[in-house]
Scaffold this motif. Sequence first.
Motif, PDB file in Angstrom:
ATOM      1  N   UNK A  16       0.803  -1.218   0.000  1.00 15.08           N
ATOM      2  CA  UNK A  16       0.000   0.000   0.000  1.00 15.08           C
ATOM      3  C   UNK A  16       0.836   1.267   0.000  1.00 15.08           C
ATOM      4  N   UNK A  17       0.127   2.391   0.098  1.00 15.70           N
ATOM      5  CA  UNK A  17       0.778   3.700   0.035  1.00 15.70           C
ATOM      6  C   UNK A  17       0.288   4.594   1.170  1.00 15.70           C
ATOM      7  N   UNK A  65      13.278   4.373  -5.217  1.00 20.52           N
ATOM      8  CA  UNK A  65      12.320   3.823  -6.163  1.00 20.52           C
ATOM      9  C   UNK A  65      10.934   3.621  -5.585  1.00 20.52           C
ATOM     10  N   UNK A  66      10.794   3.724  -4.279  1.00 18.05           N
ATOM     11  CA  UNK A  66       9.492   3.538  -3.635  1.00 18.05           C
ATOM     12  C   UNK A  66       8.996   4.813  -2.962  1.00 18.05           C
ATOM     13  N   UNK A  67       9.893   5.596  -2.383  1.00 16.52           N
ATOM     14  CA  UNK A  67       9.533   6.812  -1.664  1.00 16.52           C
ATOM     15  C   UNK A  67       9.965   8.031  -2.464  1.00 16.52           C
ATOM     16  N   UNK A  84       4.490   1.085  -2.340  1.00 12.26           N
ATOM     17  CA  UNK A  84       4.992  -0.295  -2.221  1.00 12.26           C
ATOM     18  C   UNK A  84       5.551  -0.555  -0.824  1.00 12.26           C
ATOM     19  N   UNK A  85       4.781  -0.183   0.161  1.00 17.14           N
ATOM     20  CA  UNK A  85       5.256  -0.294   1.534  1.00 17.14           C
ATOM     21  C   UNK A  85       5.460  -1.747   1.945  1.00 17.14           C
ATOM     22  N   UNK A  86       6.477  -1.930   2.782  1.00 15.88           N
ATOM     23  CA  UNK A  86       6.855  -3.250   3.272  1.00 15.88           C
ATOM     24  C   UNK A  86       6.763  -3.275   4.793  1.00 15.88           C
ATOM     25  N   UNK A  87       6.601  -4.434   5.383  1.00 17.10           N
ATOM     26  CA  UNK A  87       6.573  -4.497   6.853  1.00 17.10           C
ATOM     27  C   UNK A  87       7.807  -3.867   7.497  1.00 17.10           C
ATOM     28  N   UNK A 112       3.448   7.571  13.585  1.00 16.64           N
ATOM     29  CA  UNK A 112       3.625   6.122  13.463  1.00 16.64           C
ATOM     30  C   UNK A 112       3.145   5.635  12.104  1.00 16.64           C
ATOM     31  N   UNK A 113       3.980   4.841  11.471  1.00 18.98           N
ATOM     32  CA  UNK A 113       3.608   4.138  10.242  1.00 18.98           C
ATOM     33  C   UNK A 113       3.737   2.644  10.514  1.00 18.98           C
ATOM     34  N   UNK A 114       2.658   1.920  10.321  1.00 19.19           N
ATOM     35  CA  UNK A 114       2.652   0.478  10.539  1.00 19.19           C
ATOM     36  C   UNK A 114       2.214  -0.214   9.263  1.00 19.19           C
TER      37      UNK A 114
END
Length: 117
Positions: A16-17, A65-67, A84-87, A112-114
């Motif tokens: 997600x974004x 490439x993602x941010x 393209x968020x990752x855990x 916070x970003x989870x």
Amino acid sequence: QVQLVESGGGLVQPGGSLRLSCAAPGSIFSIMTMGWYRQAPGKQRELVAALTSGGSTNYADSVKGRFTVSRDNAKNTVYLQMNSLKPEDTAVYYCNAAHPMGYYHYWGQGTQVTVSS
């Protein structure tokens, strides 16, 4: 006391974004290098992305490439578009405003970003 006001964090599924925003006082925004840092539990705070007043950018290898970092000088706001968020992107994200000569800098309160399914 300079305040940086952050917003936009939250919970998102992998892939997600999210877009983070950071508003700074107009009196300093135009000359400052604006950056985003993050700190995950048990880890040191690390630079994610930075953007100078002249438009030069710097990204951590893990987010290239993602941010995307950008700034709106009319709104005195810097953004961090995260795709393209990752855990492993899960962390508290902090906005930073730094004088280009390193004389002083300021921090936001963190958001916070989870990234989790």
